[in-house]
Design a protein around this motif. Sequence first.
Motif, PDB file in Angstrom:
ATOM      1  N   TYR A 126      73.977  23.742  33.094  1.00  0.00           N
ATOM      2  CA  TYR A 126      73.626  24.662  34.168  1.00  0.00           C
ATOM      3  C   TYR A 126      74.786  25.566  34.604  1.00  0.00           C
ATOM      4  O   TYR A 126      74.838  26.008  35.746  1.00  0.00           O
ATOM      5  N   GLY A 127      75.705  25.843  33.702  1.00  0.00           N
ATOM      6  CA  GLY A 127      76.801  26.749  34.010  1.00  0.00           C
ATOM      7  C   GLY A 127      77.971  26.123  34.743  1.00  0.00           C
ATOM      8  O   GLY A 127      78.912  26.831  35.122  1.00  0.00           O
ATOM      9  N   PHE A 128      77.920  24.817  34.948  1.00  0.00           N
ATOM     10  CA  PHE A 128      79.020  24.129  35.618  1.00  0.00           C
ATOM     11  C   PHE A 128      80.172  23.846  34.662  1.00  0.00           C
ATOM     12  O   PHE A 128      79.963  23.687  33.463  1.00  0.00           O
ATOM     13  N   GLU A 129      81.352  23.782  35.224  1.00  0.00           N
ATOM     14  CA  GLU A 129      82.538  23.396  34.488  1.00  0.00           C
ATOM     15  C   GLU A 129      83.441  22.598  35.412  1.00  0.00           C
ATOM     16  O   GLU A 129      83.263  22.629  36.626  1.00  0.00           O
ATOM     17  N   ALA A 130      84.367  21.887  34.831  1.00  0.00           N
ATOM     18  CA  ALA A 130      85.297  21.104  35.640  1.00  0.00           C
ATOM     19  C   ALA A 130      86.668  21.170  35.005  1.00  0.00           C
ATOM     20  O   ALA A 130      86.806  21.222  33.777  1.00  0.00           O
TER      21      ALA A 130
END
Lengths: 117, 115
Positions: free
Chosen positions: B61-65
């Motif tokens: 869903y377009g998340f990154e960390a």
Amino acid sequence: NAGVMQNPRHLVRRRGQEARLRCSPMKGHSHVYWYRQLPEEGLKFMVYLQKENIIDESGMPKERFSAEFPKEGPSILRIQQVVRGDSAAYFCASSWTSGGTGGNEQFFGPGTRLTVL
Amino acid sequence: AQSVAQPEDQVNVAEGNPLTVKCTYSVSGNPYLFWYVQYPNRGLQFLLKYITGDNLVKGSYGFEAEFNKSQTSFHLKKPSALVSDSALYFCAVRDMRQAGTALIFGKGTTLSVSS
């Protein structure tokens, strides 16, 4: 491929009754974990099982709680003589192998919300 | 003791703005780190994980960390928030005391994205 299945989704028990929570892992997964989520808190680990074996039950209360994962059928979390403090959401997760061989993520079921009256 | 901390109970952002949900950890050895999202009355959905390699991990869903070893942090980020991102987010670390076992979760951060 169906995900992790849990039933029932909601369970109401009176104090002193028994609660049985069921978990069917994802197809091909042989590792099952149970977690408890109390209101306003994160998930707390309870127990880790493989088929017919309890591997780690360090998070399980010493009394009234038990878990099994038989050769056939779902994993069962059993709570005897429930008390109001047992009211919580109980989540089951599964993985296809243990985390020791890598950072394999756990896949979670929708949870069973237990209410003790 | 191994632990995970999510210092913010709630994060509020406007739709279209970047978002950050903070997480710090304390483990012995190299950490295995995870982010999960929980929608109301649902189970947890896996977003992403860090095991080794690049410090910037991309997920669903377009998340990154971003994994930062010196600061022992693993903050979740997204360049442009959506209203549908509103949910409860959990950071977790694998309990390395015994291989193959539990995840240790933070208390969760509620993300609220306003339109």
